[in-house]
Design an enzyme around this catalytic site. Structure first.
Site, PDB file in Angstrom:
ATOM      1  N   ASP A   1      -3.805  18.735  -5.821  1.00 22.25           N
ATOM      2  CA  ASP A   1      -4.873  19.736  -5.820  1.00 22.25           C
ATOM      3  C   ASP A   1      -4.706  20.899  -6.786  1.00 22.25           C
ATOM      4  OD1 ASP A   1      -5.187  18.070  -3.638  1.00 22.25           O
ATOM      5  OD2 ASP A   1      -5.847  19.659  -2.299  1.00 22.25           O
TER       6      ASP A   1
ATOM      7  N   GLU B   1       6.419  19.944   3.327  1.00 22.17           N
ATOM      8  CA  GLU B   1       5.340  19.348   2.527  1.00 22.17           C
ATOM      9  C   GLU B   1       5.798  19.105   1.081  1.00 22.17           C
ATOM     10  OE1 GLU B   1       1.962  21.947   2.507  1.00 22.17           O
ATOM     11  OE2 GLU B   1       0.672  20.556   1.404  1.00 22.17           O
TER      12      GLU B   1
HETATM   13  C1  GLC Z   1      -2.967  19.165   0.252  1.00 24.93           C
HETATM   14  C2  GLC Z   1      -2.561  18.117  -0.768  1.00 24.93           C
HETATM   15  C3  GLC Z   1      -3.354  16.834  -0.527  1.00 24.93           C
HETATM   16  C4  GLC Z   1      -3.187  16.405   0.914  1.00 24.93           C
HETATM   17  C5  GLC Z   1      -3.571  17.521   1.874  1.00 24.93           C
HETATM   18  C6  GLC Z   1      -3.269  17.200   3.320  1.00 24.93           C
HETATM   19  O1  GLC Z   1      -4.267  19.577   0.073  1.00 24.93           O
HETATM   20  O2  GLC Z   1      -2.742  18.579  -2.057  1.00 24.93           O
HETATM   21  O3  GLC Z   1      -2.906  15.830  -1.391  1.00 24.93           O
HETATM   22  O4  GLC Z   1      -3.931  15.269   1.172  1.00 24.93           O
HETATM   23  O5  GLC Z   1      -2.847  18.669   1.548  1.00 24.93           O
HETATM   24  O6  GLC Z   1      -1.923  16.907   3.468  1.00 24.93           O
END
Ligand code: GLC
Length: 437
Positions: A171, A403
């Protein structure tokens, strides 16, 4: 023993994040709904110890499919005030194609479903049961693949575009800065929620959020119509990670259709699409000077010449020939393979835009490592693959199931180099899968 402890912790995380309605949140607070590609990774984690939950995960995701085959990126099964922008902003009901009334976003995410289904088949002990599940779900996954080629490939190249950075999965990549620099977005009034869970310095700026919201407003104004989006969205990118994942899913679908028998026409369509995609991918997305795959900006008609972890994803779908793969792995090791770094940073550590703590601007992500690990093995780079795997396990063990993680080893001395959401589902799920190899 050490592995067993890690695996039980990972299982506990998945079970805690699993929701009554039959899906798993990526983590508490920051991401309280179902996310498309997260679900795929999560399902293979569950497949190792609770196949019913794995199947349920895939099933709830597929239930959100639109009549044109599209599967959304977030499914808002429940209400939550810990996330912005939520269902009232996205308003998926604007689209006439919505079938299931559960609100979603009007964008998608990397299509991992095909190869997750195949991975589940290999993990499953009860082959009869998993085959029945595949028979019941495979056509929906096939329609999802076809959706992209029908509606996201305006030049008919076999390369599909994404119209929003949130579709990429990566993102906040610095690559998108080039697009933001071409945009003048209105200043919206909104209340961020992400920065109440995670240090604001690791997250995008409000200005960037204005761009994110602006693209969605354009899509909403046209009821999420793909042709209109292709015409008007300032963000229109052919992403090497996104296209790799789609191709890999198609390759898995071919093998799964062969396994269940029949469906010759679908197999033929998939083979033809895959061949064309790989050809265009190599012609268009490879930068001879950088010796890496890059993103192509369809709106501004140029290659965005940056090396990121997405640049190496094509190994996973065997897109380069051996010679090009050798060159690509050379780039990987030159830029990302330093001994004082964990593999694999999400953005070129030698580049000025590299930010080791910022969400997708540098940190290591376990799902990209998982793709890289399998990709490297396919070309015989077993020792480097092993390093990617060992690094992944080591950073999870040291810091916990975060994460994302700092790539710089020195930052791990106090075991506080895990960032973003904690007890993060795909980190747990993929650890289970890696340790079960
Ligand atoms: C963030 C990440 C995306 C993921 C989401 C939920 O937005 O960039 O890739 O799917 O989190 O974990």
């Amino acid at each position: 023993m050490k592995d067993q402890k890690l695996i039980s912790k990972a299982r506990e995380i998945l079970n805690n994040n699993y929701q009554e309605k039959g899906f798993t949140i990526p983590c508490q607070g920051l991401y309280p709904f179902q996310w498309n590609w997260d679900s795929g990774f999560i399902a293979i984690g569950f497949a190792h110890f609770d196949m019913e939950k794995a199947k349920k995960e895939i099933k709830t995701l597929i239930d959100s499919q639109w009549s044109n085959g599209f599967i959304p990126h977030i499914i808002f099964h429940n209400e939550s005030d810990t996330y912005f922008p939520g269902p009232e902003f996205h308003q998926s009901s604007l689209s006439p194609l919505v079938v299931n009334k559960i609100p979603t976003t009007g964008m998608t995410q990397p299509h991992v479903l095909g190869f997750m289904l195949e991975r589940m088949y290999h993990i499953a002990e009860n082959k009869e049961d998993i085959t029945a599940f595949i028979k019941a779900t495979i056509d929906a996954v096939y329609e999802y693949s076809l959706y992209f080629y029908k509606h996201r490939d305006p030049l008919d190249e076999g390369l599909v575009y994404i119209y929003h950075n949130w579709e990429s999965g990566t993102d906040n990549s610095p690559i998108w800065d080039d697009v933001w620099n071409t945009m003048e977005s209105p200043k919206y009034k909104f209340e961020r929620r992400d920065t109440t869970h995670v240090d604001a310095s690791q997250r995008p700026s409000n200005e960037e959020y204005n761009h994110y919201l602006h693209i969605i407003e354009i899509a909403k104004a046209h009821h999420y119509n793909d042709e209109k989006i292709a015409e008007l969205s300032p963000f229109l990118i052919q992403d090497p990670l996104f296209n790799t994942v789609l191709i890999a899913s198609n390759q898995s679908l071919i093998r799964l259709y062969e396994l269940i028998g029949g469906n010759e026409d679908k197999i033929a369509t998939l083979k033809q699409l895959t061949e064309k995609s790989i050809q265009s991918f190599n012609d268009k997305l490879y930068d001879e000077e950088l010796k890496a795959y890059c993103h192509y900006d369809l709106r501004n008609k140029k290659l965005l010449r940056y090396v990121s972890s997405s640049s190496f994803a094509p190994l996973f779908a065997e897109i380069p020939d051996q010679k090009r793969a050798d060159e690509l792995v050379g780039t990987l090791m030159d830029k990302f393979g330093n001994e004082d770094q964990y593999m694999c940073a999400s953005f070129d550590p030698t580049h000025e835009r590299y930010k080791p703590k910022q969400y997708w601007r540098g940190p290591v992500w376990i799902n990209l490592n998982w793709l890289l690990y399998h990709g490297l093995n396919k070309y015989g780079y077993n020792a480097i693959a092993q390093r990617v795997k060992d690094d992944s396990i080591e950073i999870l063990e040291k810091n916990g199931f975060y994460e994302y993680f700092d790539a710089r080893k020195e930052e791990h001395q106090n075991n506080t180099a895990g960032y973003g959401g904690n007890n993060f589902s795909w980190s747990a799920a993929l650890l289970i899968d890696l340790l079960s190899e």
